[in-house]
Design a protein around this motif. Sequence first.
Motif, PDB file in Angstrom:
ATOM      1  N   ILE A 207       0.834  -1.200   0.000  1.00 14.84           N
ATOM      2  CA  ILE A 207       0.000   0.000   0.000  1.00 14.84           C
ATOM      3  C   ILE A 207       0.876   1.260   0.000  1.00 14.84           C
ATOM      4  N   THR A 208       0.470   2.249  -0.797  1.00 15.55           N
ATOM      5  CA  THR A 208       1.116   3.556  -0.776  1.00 15.55           C
ATOM      6  C   THR A 208       0.167   4.580  -0.157  1.00 15.55           C
ATOM      7  N   VAL A 209       0.741   5.640   0.373  1.00 12.84           N
ATOM      8  CA  VAL A 209      -0.041   6.700   1.012  1.00 12.84           C
ATOM      9  C   VAL A 209      -0.508   7.677  -0.045  1.00 12.84           C
ATOM     10  N   ASP A 210      -1.812   7.883  -0.119  1.00 12.56           N
ATOM     11  CA  ASP A 210      -2.377   8.828  -1.083  1.00 12.56           C
ATOM     12  C   ASP A 210      -2.279  10.258  -0.556  1.00 12.56           C
ATOM     13  N   THR A 211      -2.839  10.487   0.633  1.00 14.46           N
ATOM     14  CA  THR A 211      -2.785  11.832   1.225  1.00 14.46           C
ATOM     15  C   THR A 211      -3.034  11.731   2.724  1.00 14.46           C
ATOM     16  N   VAL A 212      -2.687  12.808   3.426  1.00 17.13           N
ATOM     17  CA  VAL A 212      -2.978  12.933   4.854  1.00 17.13           C
ATOM     18  C   VAL A 212      -4.153  13.886   4.993  1.00 17.13           C
ATOM     19  N   SER A 239       4.528   7.561  -0.896  1.00 15.38           N
ATOM     20  CA  SER A 239       5.458   6.685  -0.179  1.00 15.38           C
ATOM     21  C   SER A 239       4.727   5.444   0.318  1.00 15.38           C
ATOM     22  N   TYR A 240       5.474   4.375   0.543  1.00 15.92           N
ATOM     23  CA  TYR A 240       4.861   3.155   1.058  1.00 15.92           C
ATOM     24  C   TYR A 240       4.465   3.345   2.517  1.00 15.92           C
ATOM     25  N   TYR A 241       3.326   2.753   2.875  1.00 16.96           N
ATOM     26  CA  TYR A 241       2.838   2.863   4.251  1.00 16.96           C
ATOM     27  C   TYR A 241       3.878   2.284   5.217  1.00 16.96           C
ATOM     28  N   ASN A 242       4.121   3.002   6.301  1.00 16.47           N
ATOM     29  CA  ASN A 242       5.094   2.593   7.310  1.00 16.47           C
ATOM     30  C   ASN A 242       4.498   2.855   8.686  1.00 16.47           C
ATOM     31  N   GLN A 243       4.133   1.780   9.380  1.00 15.62           N
ATOM     32  CA  GLN A 243       3.465   1.936  10.676  1.00 15.62           C
ATOM     33  C   GLN A 243       4.354   2.631  11.692  1.00 15.62           C
ATOM     34  N   GLU A 244       5.644   2.331  11.656  1.00 12.25           N
ATOM     35  CA  GLU A 244       6.566   2.964  12.604  1.00 12.25           C
ATOM     36  C   GLU A 244       6.650   4.463  12.346  1.00 12.25           C
ATOM     37  N   GLU A 245       6.652   4.853  11.075  1.00  8.89           N
ATOM     38  CA  GLU A 245       6.706   6.269  10.735  1.00  8.89           C
ATOM     39  C   GLU A 245       5.425   6.976  11.160  1.00  8.89           C
ATOM     40  N   VAL A 246       4.298   6.298  11.082  1.00 12.67           N
ATOM     41  CA  VAL A 246       3.033   6.884  11.535  1.00 12.67           C
ATOM     42  C   VAL A 246       3.089   7.158  13.038  1.00 12.67           C
ATOM     43  N   LYS A 247       3.638   6.210  13.805  1.00  9.37           N
ATOM     44  CA  LYS A 247       3.767   6.413  15.256  1.00  9.37           C
ATOM     45  C   LYS A 247       4.696   7.579  15.563  1.00  9.37           C
ATOM     46  N   ILE A 264      -3.296   9.365  14.332  1.00  9.58           N
ATOM     47  CA  ILE A 264      -3.301   9.166  12.881  1.00  9.58           C
ATOM     48  C   ILE A 264      -3.803   7.752  12.608  1.00  9.58           C
ATOM     49  N   ILE A 265      -4.875   7.645  11.828  1.00  9.42           N
ATOM     50  CA  ILE A 265      -5.507   6.353  11.562  1.00  9.42           C
ATOM     51  C   ILE A 265      -5.537   6.121  10.051  1.00  9.42           C
ATOM     52  N   PRO A 266      -5.037   4.946   9.578  1.00  9.10           N
ATOM     53  CA  PRO A 266      -5.120   4.655   8.139  1.00  9.10           C
ATOM     54  C   PRO A 266      -6.544   4.281   7.740  1.00  9.10           C
ATOM     55  N   GLU A 267      -6.929   4.727   6.554  1.00  7.53           N
ATOM     56  CA  GLU A 267      -8.254   4.408   6.028  1.00  7.53           C
ATOM     57  C   GLU A 267      -8.104   4.031   4.558  1.00  7.53           C
ATOM     58  N   GLN A 268      -8.575   2.832   4.213  1.00  7.28           N
ATOM     59  CA  GLN A 268      -8.416   2.337   2.845  1.00  7.28           C
ATOM     60  C   GLN A 268      -9.087   3.272   1.847  1.00  7.28           C
ATOM     61  N   ASN A 269      -8.347   3.585   0.790  1.00  3.22           N
ATOM     62  CA  ASN A 269      -8.872   4.441  -0.260  1.00  3.22           C
ATOM     63  C   ASN A 269      -9.964   3.699  -1.033  1.00  3.22           C
ATOM     64  N   GLU A 270     -11.120   4.341  -1.194  1.00  5.04           N
ATOM     65  CA  GLU A 270     -12.227   3.685  -1.878  1.00  5.04           C
ATOM     66  C   GLU A 270     -11.981   3.542  -3.372  1.00  5.04           C
ATOM     67  N   VAL A 271     -11.116   4.366  -3.942  1.00  5.16           N
ATOM     68  CA  VAL A 271     -10.868   4.348  -5.384  1.00  5.16           C
ATOM     69  C   VAL A 271      -9.886   3.250  -5.764  1.00  5.16           C
ATOM     70  N   SER A 272      -8.810   3.099  -4.975  1.00  5.51           N
ATOM     71  CA  SER A 272      -7.761   2.141  -5.304  1.00  5.51           C
ATOM     72  C   SER A 272      -7.465   1.258  -4.101  1.00  5.51           C
ATOM     73  N   ALA A 273      -7.359  -0.067  -4.339  1.00  7.29           N
ATOM     74  CA  ALA A 273      -7.064  -1.002  -3.251  1.00  7.29           C
ATOM     75  C   ALA A 273      -5.615  -0.921  -2.805  1.00  7.29           C
ATOM     76  N   ASN A 274      -4.775  -0.255  -3.629  1.00 11.32           N
ATOM     77  CA  ASN A 274      -3.353  -0.166  -3.298  1.00 11.32           C
ATOM     78  C   ASN A 274      -2.974   1.172  -2.677  1.00 11.32           C
ATOM     79  N   ASN A 275      -3.967   1.997  -2.378  1.00 13.34           N
ATOM     80  CA  ASN A 275      -3.714   3.297  -1.754  1.00 13.34           C
ATOM     81  C   ASN A 275      -4.435   3.387  -0.413  1.00 13.34           C
ATOM     82  N   VAL A 276      -3.890   4.231   0.460  1.00  5.60           N
ATOM     83  CA  VAL A 276      -4.508   4.440   1.758  1.00  5.60           C
ATOM     84  C   VAL A 276      -4.439   5.921   2.101  1.00  5.60           C
ATOM     85  N   ASN A 277      -5.486   6.431   2.711  1.00  7.67           N
ATOM     86  CA  ASN A 277      -5.475   7.785   3.257  1.00  7.67           C
ATOM     87  C   ASN A 277      -5.176   7.721   4.744  1.00  7.67           C
ATOM     88  N   LEU A 278      -4.438   8.686   5.239  1.00 12.75           N
ATOM     89  CA  LEU A 278      -4.151   8.773   6.673  1.00 12.75           C
ATOM     90  C   LEU A 278      -4.980   9.903   7.259  1.00 12.75           C
TER      91      LEU A 278
END
Length: 450
Positions: A207-212, A239-247, A264-278
């Motif tokens: 998963i990559t980060v789409d936006t914060v 950038s690729y999702y990084n749980q440690e970086e989120v903390k 900060i909570i990740p939320e799956q992007n409804e448009v793309s399965a490979n993207n996540v919004n924070l």
Amino acid sequence: MLKKAILLIVLLNGLSPIWGQKYELKSIIFEGNNEISTSRLKGVTLSKESPMWFLQFLNSFSGLGAEAIYFDSSKILFDLAALEEYYRNYGYFEARFSYRYELDTSNFNANLIYTIIEGERSRFRSTFFYGLEGIPDQTYASLIQDYFNASNDWYNQATLEQNINNTINILLNSGYLNARFDSTIIFRDTSANSADLNIYISKGNRITVDTVIINKKGEGASLVNEELLRKITGIEQGSYYNQEEVKRSQIRLFRTGLFNSVIIIPEQNEVSANNVNLNLDGNIGYMHELSPEIIVNNQQSAFNIGLGANFIKKNFFGEARKLTLSTSFGIQDIFNVDFDNLIKRFSFRDTTLLGYVDARATIEQPFLFGKPIFGTWENYATIRKQKDYNITYYGSKITFEFELPKYTFVNFLSTYYNIEQTKEVYRTNNDSLASKLVSTIGVDLGKSTT
């Protein structure tokens, strides 16, 4: 047939006093446990020894101490299962257990004995992963390192679980937001006393980060720019999702002092399965704080009292800077101060008024030079007046704190430069003056657990 029935009734009548009587469990004895101590095994079993007589005596008339514990044969099967699992967790896959108990019908005491045949202990041998197809070579090399280091070590279930947790954490920090542990199959080779592991993991998509997405509320929410908060997180779009970086981003945001709470909570992007919004959810407090204080202590073996005040301006000229102005003063041995003639007699040589005055101005900025560097600039001045001397010192100190990788021997680095001017006047030596300028450069290294 009648004789057998009569004999059975006689036996039952003879045993009924034993079955109906409670027997205090005086001791639990383990035989054959050469590798694991008795104290550890006693902590595993459901059956427990009765406490000493003094504790029972205290408990008889108060809430202290402990009640007597009685022998309960229904717990034996649970004890055997617990012992078997405990030994298996330490690699004794062929351990065997039996039991017996002794009843003292005169004193109504019982002893419970477990006999153990431990067998040979097994070692880790090989590990195979399933479900990790397609992950980057560097990620795979990182996660197999723990298992490689444990190869040929004694089998230990706790070590295996820790390694699996580390594997999942590495995947979570490498973009695999939905990585989950599935199961482990252990093949036990009793002839070679070894254990081979098949570990099944569901990694999901990378998963990559789409936006914060900023969700801010609170008294000062309108005074803090959203782009500033995204900048402080340090999480780049794409950038690729990084749980440690989120903390770390949460900690970085909280250190600004802007937030009463932030997550900060990740939320799956409804448009793309490979993207996540924070989603950054934060409650921003007041931008100005004023904190008065009363100071009371017994320094210099005297009753001292003073006042202080602390003023904080958050988001000072933007960039999440924090300005802190603080001042305080204290009067030493206040009961001996001549307040009526204080102003008239006030001078350098006057020893009826002793104490100190301190003033400080500090600026903190959490994100310097576009990097996660926490900077602090402190300026201070202090005057201390004692019976034999006066000391005046003022100076400036600038500090930079650098973030380092968490899982290293040293993960905290702080550098500073401090310049300080000191003037010391000694009344007992003809008012001699000592003046010095001290310049210091320092580095602090350490390990932080946050």
